[in-house]
Design a protein around this motif. Structure first.
Motif, PDB file in Angstrom:
ATOM      1  N   ARG A  73      64.375  21.143  26.262  1.00 47.67           N
ATOM      2  CA  ARG A  73      63.460  20.448  25.353  1.00 47.67           C
ATOM      3  C   ARG A  73      63.083  19.086  25.897  1.00 47.67           C
ATOM      4  NH1 ARG A  73      65.594  20.768  19.306  1.00 47.67           N
ATOM      5  NH2 ARG A  73      63.845  19.351  18.942  1.00 47.67           N
ATOM      6  N   VAL A 105      66.324   4.234   5.971  1.00 51.26           N
ATOM      7  CA  VAL A 105      64.916   3.858   6.122  1.00 51.26           C
ATOM      8  C   VAL A 105      64.660   2.435   5.610  1.00 51.26           C
ATOM      9  CG1 VAL A 105      62.567   4.388   5.329  1.00 51.26           C
ATOM     10  CG2 VAL A 105      64.036   6.222   6.198  1.00 51.26           C
ATOM     11  N   ILE A 156      58.753   4.845  16.286  1.00 51.22           N
ATOM     12  CA  ILE A 156      59.792   5.878  16.355  1.00 51.22           C
ATOM     13  C   ILE A 156      59.240   7.175  15.764  1.00 51.22           C
ATOM     14  CG2 ILE A 156      62.040   6.543  15.357  1.00 51.22           C
ATOM     15  CD1 ILE A 156      62.996   3.725  15.842  1.00 51.22           C
ATOM     16  N   PRO A 157      59.574   8.334  16.399  1.00 47.77           N
ATOM     17  CA  PRO A 157      59.089   9.613  15.884  1.00 47.77           C
ATOM     18  C   PRO A 157      59.411   9.770  14.408  1.00 47.77           C
ATOM     19  CG  PRO A 157      60.318   9.939  17.925  1.00 47.77           C
ATOM     20  CD  PRO A 157      60.440   8.493  17.573  1.00 47.77           C
ATOM     21  N   ALA A 158      58.454  10.272  13.656  1.00 46.63           N
ATOM     22  CA  ALA A 158      58.589  10.510  12.216  1.00 46.63           C
ATOM     23  C   ALA A 158      58.651   9.209  11.420  1.00 46.63           C
ATOM     24  CB  ALA A 158      59.794  11.398  11.891  1.00 46.63           C
ATOM     25  N   GLU A 159      58.338   8.084  12.051  1.00 50.77           N
ATOM     26  CA  GLU A 159      58.241   6.816  11.314  1.00 50.77           C
ATOM     27  C   GLU A 159      56.840   6.224  11.440  1.00 50.77           C
ATOM     28  OE1 GLU A 159      61.325   4.050  12.348  1.00 50.77           O
ATOM     29  OE2 GLU A 159      62.874   5.320  11.503  1.00 50.77           O
ATOM     30  N   HIS A 160      55.847   7.068  11.789  1.00 50.53           N
ATOM     31  CA  HIS A 160      54.503   6.565  12.041  1.00 50.53           C
ATOM     32  C   HIS A 160      53.886   5.886  10.829  1.00 50.53           C
ATOM     33  CE1 HIS A 160      54.515  10.786  10.833  1.00 50.53           C
ATOM     34  NE2 HIS A 160      53.504  10.449  10.069  1.00 50.53           N
ATOM     35  N   LYS A 208      62.472  15.394  11.902  1.00 53.04           N
ATOM     36  CA  LYS A 208      61.278  14.947  12.602  1.00 53.04           C
ATOM     37  C   LYS A 208      60.143  15.968  12.635  1.00 53.04           C
ATOM     38  CE  LYS A 208      63.934  11.685  15.171  1.00 53.04           C
ATOM     39  NZ  LYS A 208      65.171  11.800  15.893  1.00 53.04           N
ATOM     40  N   CYS A 209      59.635  16.292  11.462  1.00 50.51           N
ATOM     41  CA  CYS A 209      58.458  17.152  11.398  1.00 50.51           C
ATOM     42  C   CYS A 209      57.698  16.821  10.129  1.00 50.51           C
ATOM     43  CB  CYS A 209      58.849  18.630  11.419  1.00 50.51           C
ATOM     44  SG  CYS A 209      59.738  19.159   9.961  1.00 50.51           S
ATOM     45  N   LEU A 261      57.389  16.184  15.191  1.00 48.13           N
ATOM     46  CA  LEU A 261      57.061  14.781  15.457  1.00 48.13           C
ATOM     47  C   LEU A 261      57.941  14.224  16.579  1.00 48.13           C
ATOM     48  CD1 LEU A 261      56.695  13.546  11.778  1.00 48.13           C
ATOM     49  CD2 LEU A 261      54.881  13.601  13.482  1.00 48.13           C
ATOM     50  N   ILE A 262      58.653  15.105  17.274  1.00 49.80           N
ATOM     51  CA  ILE A 262      59.516  14.661  18.373  1.00 49.80           C
ATOM     52  C   ILE A 262      58.654  14.438  19.613  1.00 49.80           C
ATOM     53  CG2 ILE A 262      61.345  15.480  19.947  1.00 49.80           C
ATOM     54  CD1 ILE A 262      62.781  16.598  17.539  1.00 49.80           C
ATOM     55  N   GLY A 304      64.288   9.802   9.969  1.00 54.07           N
ATOM     56  CA  GLY A 304      63.780  10.927  10.742  1.00 54.07           C
ATOM     57  C   GLY A 304      63.572  12.173   9.897  1.00 54.07           C
ATOM     58  N   ARG A 351      61.912  13.869   6.523  1.00 55.80           N
ATOM     59  CA  ARG A 351      60.936  13.744   5.463  1.00 55.80           C
ATOM     60  C   ARG A 351      61.224  14.764   4.377  1.00 55.80           C
ATOM     61  NH1 ARG A 351      55.990  11.259   6.863  1.00 55.80           N
ATOM     62  NH2 ARG A 351      56.574   9.719   8.398  1.00 55.80           N
TER      63      ARG A 351
END
Lengths: 231, 231, 231
Positions: free
Chosen positions: A217, B135, B186-190, C170-171, C185-186, C218, C220
Motif C-alpha cells: 500500500r 480532534v 492531514i488525510p481525512a482532516e481536509h 480515513k474515508c 482519504l489516505i 482520522g 468520520r
C-alpha cells in the motif's frame, strides 16, 4: 540554506510485484523554498535489490561529485540517525537497529566516515545522517523516480520488451512536454516534485499505464511497454 | 458533545530551522461536526522551547478559564495516555514513556491532578489525557497556529525585523479578508481549520512567504517581514 | 494478478462515539489496476465489537464462497504477518504480538489453517496473512463501509430511529445516483474506492450528515436519520 542530498530509487518489479533492481541514483542541490532540485547528477544503476545497502556509499559519492560543481552549506544523507554527524557516527549509535541492518552498516561505516571527513576537509561542511526527516532527501527520492522512468523507458526501447517499474513511496508521475514530473502524494508535500528532462525524446517511444502495487500500500507502479507503430 | 481542549503551538525558528520559542497558547470549545472552534481564548506566550513541557499546565488553566464562560461535557488534553482520566493518572501509568519525559511529567502531575479535580468538583466534567486521538486537540493546535501568525506579525512590526515562524505539523495558512485560516493537511482532516480574526489589521503591515522546513518533513514555515512602504 | 480479499467494517457508535457493533462483512475480487472490487459478496452482520476477533474466520469463509463463483491467484487476509502463508502460520510467529491478541489468535488459528488448507487443496492458491500491506484488503474495507451505509439505513427505516455510523479509517462516503461510493482519504489512495448499489432505493428514505469522530482522529461518522415526510 543550500542543501545537497542524494537517494536511489524506483525498482523493476517481478510479476509478484517484488522489487528486483534499483533503477536510478541521484544527488541534488536544494535551496529555499525547498520544493525542487536546483541542480542534480543522475545515473542509471540497475543494481540488485539484494545489494542495495551498499548504494548509500555511492549516494554519498554523488554528493561529493555535485560539490565539485556547486557550493552548499550541508549534506543530508538518507540514513535516519536523528541528524547525527556522519563523521562521528560510531558503532555504539547503531545499537538500536536490527542486527542484520547493523551488520550491513558496520561494513560500510569506515568508507562513509572517510568520505564525510574528506567533504569536511575540502568544503568545510557537515554530512548529516538525517534520513526521513529531510525534505531534500525526499526531493532526491522523487528526482530518482523521475529519472528511473527515463532509464526504464530506454531499456524497454532497446530490449523491445515491457517492464513493470515500482515508483518511490507515495508519489505519482505526470508527463509534461519536455520530460516527466514526479509529485509527492504525502500530506504537506503537495508542492514537492522531482523532474527529469527527456532530452532524447525517449518517452515518445513507449506507452505507460499506472497501477497500484497490490502488495504494498502506498506504492504505485508503471507498466511501460514499447509503442506499437501504426503499419 | 461539547468538548473543551487546548494546545500551544507554532515556534520561532533560528537560521538552522530549529524551534526556539513557542508563540501561542489557546483553549477552544468544539461542537459537532467538530471542524472549527466555536469559542476560544488565545494568548501570545513566546515561551522558550526548553521549558515547553510546563506549557501543558497553562493549557489546562486556559481550559478552566474557558469553562467559566461556557458549558462543556468533557475536557481533552494534549497528553497521549489513551484517554485516561487526568485526575486518576498515576506515576505507574507513566512507566511506558522515556525517563526524561517521565521526569518532566512527575514534576507537573500534582498540579495537573489538582486542576482536574477542581474542574470535576466545580463543573462536574472529566479531563481526559487523550492527546493525539482527539480532534478538538488538533483544532486547538491549528487555532494556536493561526494566532501565532498574528502574534509573530505584531512582533515583526514592533521590532522592524523579520522572523521565521515554524507552523504546526502538516498544515498551511491562508489569509482571508478578516483574518487567517490554518487548514490541516492531514488525510481525512481536509475540513478541519483554525481561525484567528485580525481585528487590528496587523497582517496588512507585513509580507509573508511560505517555505518547507528542510530539516523536518511535514512542517511548513512562514518568513514574515515588515512590509516595505512605497516612498 | 486476480486477488480475493475480505474485511468487515464500519460500526454503530454510542453517544460517546465508541464502537458497539460491526455492521458489514464483504469479500472482494480485485484485478489490475487494483482500484475497485470487480466482484464481491456482502453481508449485514451487526456483530458485537467485543467478539470482533472472531470475524476474521468468517471473512475467510466469505473468500471461500467467492472462490466458488470466480477464479483468483491468491487470497489476501486482513491479518498483518508480513505476508506469511496462513496455512503455515504457527504459534511461534505470534510471539511478537500482545498476549491478549495472541490468546484470541490461538483460539481461531486451527480453524483458519483448516480453511486455508481447503482453499489450497481445491483451488491450488495460497492464503496470505498480509493485512495492512494489501491494497485489496483496503478495497474490501471500503466496500464494507459502503454496504454498511445501506445496512444501517435499512435499520433506521425499519426501526424509525437514527443511528450514528462510524466509517472505516480515513474515508468518506458520497451518494451517487444508483448507490454509494466510499473514497479513501489516505495519501496515494485517492483513486481507491468501495461501491454499494442501492437496488432497493433505501437511501431515498433517510437523511445523513457527516461529522468527525472527535475521539478518534482520522475517523468520520455519519448520522443517519429517517427522512421526515412532508405532511
Amino acid at each position: 540554506m543550500r542543501i545537497i542530498s542524494a537517494d536511489s530509487g524506483a525498482a523493476l518489479l517481478n510479476e509478484r510485484y517484488e522489487a528486483q533492481y534499483i533503477v536510478a541514483a541521484v544527488s541534488v542541490l536544494v535551496e529555499p523554498p525547498y520544493r525542487i532540485a536546483q541542480k542534480h547528477i543522475a545515473e542509471p544503476i540497475f543494481s540488485k535489490v539484494a545489494n542495495s545497502h551498499e548504494l548509500i556509499v555511492h549516494e554519498l559519492e554523488l554528493c561529493q561529485m555535485l560539490l565539485k560543481e556547486t557550493k552548499a552549506d550541508v549534506v543530508h544523507l538518507d540514513m535516519s540517525f536523528g541528524g547525527a554527524l556522519m563523521e562521528e557516527l560510531s558503532p555504539i549509535q547503531l545499537s538500536n537497529i536490527s542486527s542484520k541492518a547493523r551488520g550491513y552498516l558496520l561494513k560500510i561505516l569506515p568508507k562513509m566516515r572517510k568520505i564525510a571527513a574528506d567533504i569536511k576537509r575540502v568544503y568545510g561542511i557537515e554530512v548529516l545522517a538525517i534520513g526521513k526527516d529531510s525534505v531534500p532527501v525526499r526531493i532526491a527520492e522523487l528526482t530518482a523516480g523521475a529519472y528511473a522512468i527515463l532509464y526504464a523507458a530506454e531499456k524497454v526501447v532497446k530490449e523491445k520488451q515491457g517492464v513493470l517499474l515500482g515508483m518511490p513511496s507515495k508519489c505519482y508521475a505526470r508527463r509534461i512536454e519536455n520530460g516527466v514530473v514526479v509529485h509527492s502524494l504525502i500530506p504537506a508535500e503537495h508542492d514537492i516534485v522531482g523532474f527529469a528532462a527527456d532530452t532524447d525524446e525517449i518517452l515518445a517511444k513507449v506507452t505507460s499505464s499506472e497501477l497500484l502495487n497490490p502488495c504494498a500500500r502506498g506504492f504505485r507502479a508503471l507498466e511501460i511497454t514499447p509503442k506499437v507503430e501504426p503499419v
